[in-house]
Design a protein around this motif. Structure first.
Motif, PDB file in Angstrom:
ATOM      1  N   ARG A  98       0.822  -1.210   0.000  1.00  0.00           N
ATOM      2  CA  ARG A  98       0.000   0.000   0.000  1.00  0.00           C
ATOM      3  C   ARG A  98       0.857   1.262   0.000  1.00  0.00           C
ATOM      4  N   ARG A  99       1.993   1.214   0.685  1.00  0.00           N
ATOM      5  CA  ARG A  99       2.906   2.351   0.620  1.00  0.00           C
ATOM      6  C   ARG A  99       3.402   2.552  -0.818  1.00  0.00           C
ATOM      7  N   SER A 100       3.732   1.437  -1.472  1.00  0.00           N
ATOM      8  CA  SER A 100       4.222   1.535  -2.843  1.00  0.00           C
ATOM      9  C   SER A 100       3.127   2.004  -3.794  1.00  0.00           C
ATOM     10  N   ALA A 101       1.875   1.603  -3.513  1.00  0.00           N
ATOM     11  CA  ALA A 101       0.767   2.039  -4.361  1.00  0.00           C
ATOM     12  C   ALA A 101       0.595   3.548  -4.293  1.00  0.00           C
ATOM     13  N   ILE A 102       0.754   4.125  -3.107  1.00  0.00           N
ATOM     14  CA  ILE A 102       0.634   5.581  -2.963  1.00  0.00           C
ATOM     15  C   ILE A 102       1.795   6.275  -3.654  1.00  0.00           C
ATOM     16  N   THR A 103       3.007   5.720  -3.495  1.00  0.00           N
ATOM     17  CA  THR A 103       4.163   6.281  -4.198  1.00  0.00           C
ATOM     18  C   THR A 103       3.928   6.287  -5.703  1.00  0.00           C
ATOM     19  N   CYS A 104       3.416   5.182  -6.205  1.00  0.00           N
ATOM     20  CA  CYS A 104       3.163   5.066  -7.638  1.00  0.00           C
ATOM     21  C   CYS A 104       2.107   6.073  -8.087  1.00  0.00           C
TER      22      CYS A 104
END
Length: 247
Positions: A186-192
């Motif tokens: 989920r952290r990576s999804a927000i970064t993306c």
């Protein structure tokens, strides 16, 4: 003596006539007043946000970020110059899975209060407003603060909120995402999501255009399929506050 009496009678007659005229005018005035329509003093309309349906989109996010999800884009304006561009993504049944708000303030007073309280109210106005820090991610706009729901067995799997404020030009990114099976995803999804945010039109705001131009030089892309790359994310989380990356 008779002349004096006649003078007194004439004065009294004139006084009575004068009083009768005044009484008649008063009666007519009251009658007219009762027949006048009620006058409602219009209060000045409150300076609140309203949807700007004719405004052109200023931003875009790649549809590969949330494949298969429905995207909606809304624009709100404030009478004192502020503008909010809001993306929503929904899945099956219309359930929301993510939101991104881009706020460019005018001269209005920004009554956000705490970032955690603002994000909690945005995602669930009738729910709990207890959030805790969930780390920091890097994005092309710099460090972004994350929040999640406080405690409980579901906290580790809760949707993540994010908040990033830029002082110059005044610019704020905030929202939430439930995309991903665990916190790293989920952290990576927000970064993306943030790295794929692009500027379509800055209008006459040269500083905003410069902000996005500089941000593009920092951008780390997602995977070719649109899935977030964990390697593009550095974290100082509530679960690992002193570590950056894997050991």
């Amino acid at each position: 003596m008779a002349a004096f009496a006649d003078e007194i009678c004439g004065t009294l007659a004139r006084l009575c006539a004068y009083l009768m005229v005044l009484a008649l005018m008063a009666i007519c005035g009251i009658a007219l007043w009762n027949h006048l329509p009620d006058i409602v003093i219009a209060e000045p309309s409150p300076k609140t946000w309203s949807q700007a349906e004719r405004s052109a989109p200023a931003f875009a996010v790649s549809h590969f970020i949330f494949p298969g999800k429905t995207e909606t884009y809304e624009i709100f304006r404030h009478p004192e110059g502020g503008r909010k561009d809001i993306f929503h993504w929904s899945g099956a049944g219309g359930a929301l899975v993510a939101e991104l708000e881009i706020y460019r303030p005018g001269t209005e007073i920004d009554q956000v209060g705490s970032a955690a309280g603002y994000l909690a109210a945005r995602m669930d106005p009738a729910g709990t407003r207890e959030l805790e820090a969930a780390g920091i991610i890097d994005s092309k706009f710099g460090a972004v603060t994350l929040f999640r729901r406080v405690g409980g067995p579901e906290a580790a799997h809760a949707c993540l909120r994010f908040y990033r404020h830029v002082d110059e030009p005044k610019f704020r990114l905030s929202g939430w995402s439930c995309q991903g099976e665990d916190l790293p995803a989920r952290r990576s999804a927000i970064t993306c999501m943030l790295n794929r945010l692009i500027l379509l039109s800055a209008g006459h705001d040269a500083k905003l255009a410069q902000l996005f131009a500089h941000a593009e030089l920092r951008r780390s892309d997602c995977g070719s399929s649109g899935a977030p790359l964990l390697s593009a994310d550095w974290v100082m989380g509530a679960d690992n506050p002193r570590l950056r990356g894997a050991l």
